[in-house]
Design a protein around this motif. Structure first.
Motif, mmCIF file in Angstrom:
data_model
loop_
_atom_site.group_PDB
_atom_site.id
_atom_site.type_symbol
_atom_site.label_atom_id
_atom_site.label_comp_id
_atom_site.label_asym_id
_atom_site.label_seq_id
_atom_site.Cartn_x
_atom_site.Cartn_y
_atom_site.Cartn_z
ATOM 1 N N TYR A 34 0.843 -1.191 0.000
ATOM 2 C CA TYR A 34 0.000 0.000 0.000
ATOM 3 C C TYR A 34 0.885 1.250 0.000
ATOM 4 O O TYR A 34 1.577 1.539 0.971
ATOM 5 C CB TYR A 34 -0.913 0.018 1.222
ATOM 6 C CG TYR A 34 -1.751 1.281 1.318
ATOM 7 C CD1 TYR A 34 -2.918 1.424 0.565
ATOM 8 C CD2 TYR A 34 -1.359 2.333 2.124
ATOM 9 C CE1 TYR A 34 -3.663 2.579 0.634
ATOM 10 C CE2 TYR A 34 -2.111 3.489 2.202
ATOM 11 C CZ TYR A 34 -3.266 3.613 1.455
ATOM 12 O OH TYR A 34 -4.001 4.772 1.521
ATOM 13 N N LYS A 35 0.909 1.959 -1.114
ATOM 14 C CA LYS A 35 1.632 3.223 -1.279
ATOM 15 C C LYS A 35 3.052 3.164 -0.696
ATOM 16 O O LYS A 35 3.387 3.932 0.215
ATOM 17 C CB LYS A 35 0.835 4.362 -0.639
ATOM 18 C CG LYS A 35 -0.521 4.586 -1.301
ATOM 19 C CD LYS A 35 -1.241 5.791 -0.736
ATOM 20 C CE LYS A 35 -2.569 6.005 -1.456
ATOM 21 N NZ LYS A 35 -3.324 7.157 -0.923
ATOM 22 N N THR A 37 5.758 4.222 -1.768
ATOM 23 C CA THR A 37 6.544 5.447 -1.960
ATOM 24 C C THR A 37 6.098 6.560 -1.019
ATOM 25 O O THR A 37 6.686 7.634 -0.989
ATOM 26 C CB THR A 37 6.440 5.942 -3.414
ATOM 27 O OG1 THR A 37 5.059 6.228 -3.721
ATOM 28 C CG2 THR A 37 6.964 4.901 -4.383
ATOM 29 N N GLN A 38 5.045 6.313 -0.262
ATOM 30 C CA GLN A 38 4.531 7.325 0.678
ATOM 31 C C GLN A 38 4.720 6.901 2.135
ATOM 32 O O GLN A 38 4.945 7.737 3.008
ATOM 33 C CB GLN A 38 3.043 7.586 0.412
ATOM 34 C CG GLN A 38 2.438 8.677 1.280
ATOM 35 C CD GLN A 38 0.980 8.959 0.915
ATOM 36 O OE1 GLN A 38 0.502 8.528 -0.137
ATOM 37 N NE2 GLN A 38 0.287 9.668 1.777
ATOM 38 N N ASP A 140 -6.805 1.329 3.266
ATOM 39 C CA ASP A 140 -6.849 2.702 2.768
ATOM 40 C C ASP A 140 -7.867 3.529 3.557
ATOM 41 O O ASP A 140 -7.608 4.679 3.923
ATOM 42 C CB ASP A 140 -7.209 2.712 1.278
ATOM 43 C CG ASP A 140 -7.351 4.124 0.725
ATOM 44 O OD1 ASP A 140 -6.315 4.788 0.536
ATOM 45 O OD2 ASP A 140 -8.492 4.570 0.494
#
Length: 230
Positions: A34-35, A37-38, A140
Motif C-alpha cells: 500500500y503506497k 513510496t509514501q 486505505d
C-alpha cells in the motif's frame, strides 16, 4: 535552480495478532504494497493473547498506529485475556490513538453489533469477505481515518436499519409521488393531508434517513437504498 523535494516517508507502526502464521504473512504482504513510496512500515506480530499482551504492555514498544486483531485466538487466562476483543480493550488503554481493525469468522448479528457497541473499532472484517483487493481497500479507509466494515457486515447493518425504520402509508405515498417527480405543492391532490403536514413528514423522513440535502433527490435515493421505495 531546482527546488529540493522532500521524499521522507511517513512511518507507520503496525501490529498484527493472529494464531495462523500464513494469515499474518498475507496481511504483511498486502500492507507493504500500500503506497510504498509514501509510507514506511514497521510491522510487529504476535500469535496469541499472551504474546500480544507482552508486546502491548512492554514499555519499550513504540505505540502502534494500526493493529489487526483476530477475535478468536489462544487465551492468556493469567491476565484475563480471552480474545482479540480483550486485546483491543488493552490497546485502547495503553495506546488510545491506535486504530484497531478486528477480524472474525462470526456472522451473528447480535455478536457483530456487540463488537461495534463495546469496542467501536476503526475496521471490522468478516474473514470470508477478505481478498487481497479488499484488504488494501479497507487499509486505505482506516489509514485515512475512515471507518471500514467489510461487505457482509455492511449488508447486515443496512438490513437491521431497514427493519427498524417504520413509516406509515402517508409517508410511503409521499415518497412514491416525489420519486415520480410530483412537486411537493401538488402532492395534496394525491395524498389526503395538508401541504403543511406533507412538508413536516418530508423533514421527518430526511431525519430518519439521515439526508441533509435540501433537494428531494437524495431522499429518494436513500429510500430506495433502505428498501422503502421500489
Amino acid at each position: 535552480m531546482n527546488e529540493s523535494i522532500d521524499t521522507a516517508l511517513i512511518k507507520k507502526n503496525i501490529l498484527i495478532i493472529d494464531d495462523h502464521p500464513f494469515i499474518i504473512e498475507g496481511y504483511k504482504n498486502g500492507i507493504t504494497r500500500y503506497k510504498p513510496t509514501q509510507y514506511e512500515y514497521s510491522i510487529s506480530q504476535a500469535v496469541d493473547c499472551k504474546s500480544g499482551y507482552e508486546l502491548i504492555t512492554n514499555p519499550n514498544t513504540v505505540a502502534f498506529d494500526i493493529a489487526f486483531l483476530d477475535i478468536s485466538m489462544p487465551t492468556y487466562e493469567e491476565k484475563g485475556l480471552r480474545s482479540g476483543e480483550d486485546l483491543a480493550r488493552l490497546l485502547k488503554e495503553y495506546m488510545p490513538n491506535c486504530q484497531i481493525i478486528l477480524l472474525t469468522m462470526y456472522t451473528e448479528e447480535l455478536k457483530i453489533k456487540n463488537i461495534i457497541d463495546t469496542i467501536n473499532p476503526s475496521g471490522l472484517v468478516i474473514k470470508n469477505d477478505l481478498t487481497f483487493e479488499e484488504l488494501l481497500f479497507g487499509f486505505d479507509k482506516v489509514i485515512n481515518n475512515e471507518i471500514y466494515y467489510s461487505q457482509s457486515i455492511q449488508k447486515m447493518l443496512d438490513l437491521a436499519q431497514q427493519e427498524t425504520i417504520e413509516i406509515d402509508v402517508f409517508d410511503k405515498q409521499i415518497l412514491f409521488h416525489i420519486s415520480k417527480g410530483t412537486r411537493t405543492i401538488d402532492i395534496p391532490q394525491y395524498v389526503p393531508i395538508s401541504l403543511e403536514a406533507i412538508e413536516k413528514r418530508k423533514l421527518n423522513l430526511k431525519k430518519i434517513l439521515n439526508v441533509h440535502d435540501q433537494t428531494d433527490t437524495e431522499l429518494v435515493r436513500e429510500a430506495k437504498n433502505k428498501g422503502l421505495l421500489f
